[in-house]
Design an enzyme around this catalytic site. Sequence first.
Site, PDB file in Angstrom:
ATOM      1  N   ASP A 300      -2.415  -2.663   7.439  1.00  0.00           N
ATOM      2  CA  ASP A 300      -3.131  -2.376   8.676  1.00  0.00           C
ATOM      3  C   ASP A 300      -2.361  -1.318   9.462  1.00  0.00           C
ATOM      4  OD1 ASP A 300      -1.212  -4.431   8.823  1.00  0.00           O
ATOM      5  OD2 ASP A 300      -2.105  -5.323  10.588  1.00  0.00           O
ATOM      6  N   GLU A 484      11.540  -1.401   9.573  1.00  0.00           N
ATOM      7  CA  GLU A 484      10.323  -1.944   8.963  1.00  0.00           C
ATOM      8  C   GLU A 484       9.744  -1.007   7.917  1.00  0.00           C
ATOM      9  OE1 GLU A 484       5.904  -3.254  10.634  1.00  0.00           O
ATOM     10  OE2 GLU A 484       7.101  -1.719  11.660  1.00  0.00           O
TER      11      GLU A 484
END
Length: 525
Positions: A300, A484
């Site tokens: 996403d 991340e």
Amino acid sequence: MKKWSIGLLVVLFLLSCKQKEVVSADIALYETQFFKDIQLQAIFKDSKTFVDLVPKEHASVLESKYLSEKDKPEFDLAQFVADNFEDKSMKALEFKTDTTKTMYEHITSMWDKLTRGPDSLIPNSTRIPLPHKYVVPGGRFQEIYYWDSYFTLEGLVVDGREDLAKNMVDNFSFLIDSIGFIPNGTRDYYRSRSQPPFYALMVDAVSRNDSTVLANYLPQLLKEYNFWMGSEGELQPNKANRHVVQLGSGAVLNRYWDKENTPRPEAYKEDIHLASGAANDSLQKTLYNHLRSGAASGWDFSSRWFGTKGEFNSTETANILPVDLNCLLFFLENTISKAYDLKGNQEESDAFAQKANQRKEAIESLFWNEENGFFHDYNFSKGGLTNELSLAAAFPLYFELASAEQANRVKDVLMEKFLKDGGLVTTLEHSGQQWDAPNGWAPLQWIAVKGLLNYGHEEEAKEIMTRWLALNERVYKNTGKMMEKYNVEDLSLLSGGGEYETQDGFGWTNGVALGFKQMLDDMED
């Protein structure tokens, strides 16, 4: 009596005009006016911040209070939040970088800082409490996420933290038993969807040294399977039902899907803004469902899900059969077959082996693009392969579903088009979404490397690992943090794109880094 009844109706009508008097006693937080106003007025830069705060009172009480106060001249919305909500989450990581430590020593020291639980029940909190210790990703993510956790777990195993790895699996087993499936993450606003089904891989990881352990998780493996396949008996040709789609050929495959068609609470203003251009309410709801389904995919968001090139609002995730999801369900079917075999139930073992074989045949025939030598997703609403090239194509190699020739051709595309200075880029599109170029993500490096090694492409796998770890080490040296995601194209820049800033911590990057280091060390022995 007649006059009394008319009078009563008038009173009831007048009361209905006063919002504060008609707030439902069981109104949910996400249905309240104050929730919508707080999110749309961007009291917090990140929409997730508000939904993770803990209300001091039930939502219906706060709604009544809000509706009675909001129109007063002195009313301050930010102060209303401060007065009525508390931050009871674990604070974002606070640590001083020890420059004497290597990146790998730093990762080992981070496990305890990223560990949470067991959880106590906090009234009115969105958190789903867990009975065992667990590792969170880091940054804004102070709860566990489904597919993140597998890659974190692999790092724990490398670091000799098998106890914590097993706790992670047992927490997911608890979620399956108590909720019926593993939600996207352990917040109640994630209860409408799951994420890439890596549970079987987690179980497989903790049973490597004792295969009999696998059988202990059979009940949960079956419940996980039922979540994804439970509506199979209600299918019609070329129609979808929940997570399952039956094609005209008779093949039954899966899609990512969310049962709701409203804006995501944790990204409320972003979803409202994106859907504002939709022609009508029905199209808005359809887009909301596609966005939620995109969140269920873990990607996403990405141009992978776009119906029209370059247009985020054309996202149509629920119309797409993803190659990675169906590979994961192949592994789940095979794992259940093995667990039944360990239990001595040969009939059921054979039945699930047959299911896995049927899915393997469908993956080989449906998702392969002979022209460009790559695996693609399949858009069942349009009846053909999508045009997007993405690292999802490595999943058939990871699960050894590709032929040697297919694997060789995928390898060529990966090395010629996807490999950049810092590792593999996620797609070839620069859409501004975080699951597109120029970003690289640890879990997809892992899938691609392991997939290449399955087919003997050791030099290519080694090159990817070396470039990825060099980038990890470079950023760690400059920032003292594990990220991340990373910009693998321009090593002078950090990653970007998406709905929130790049986060540090970071669970799956830590796990993959340790795993790659061990693999490279083993190659040199």
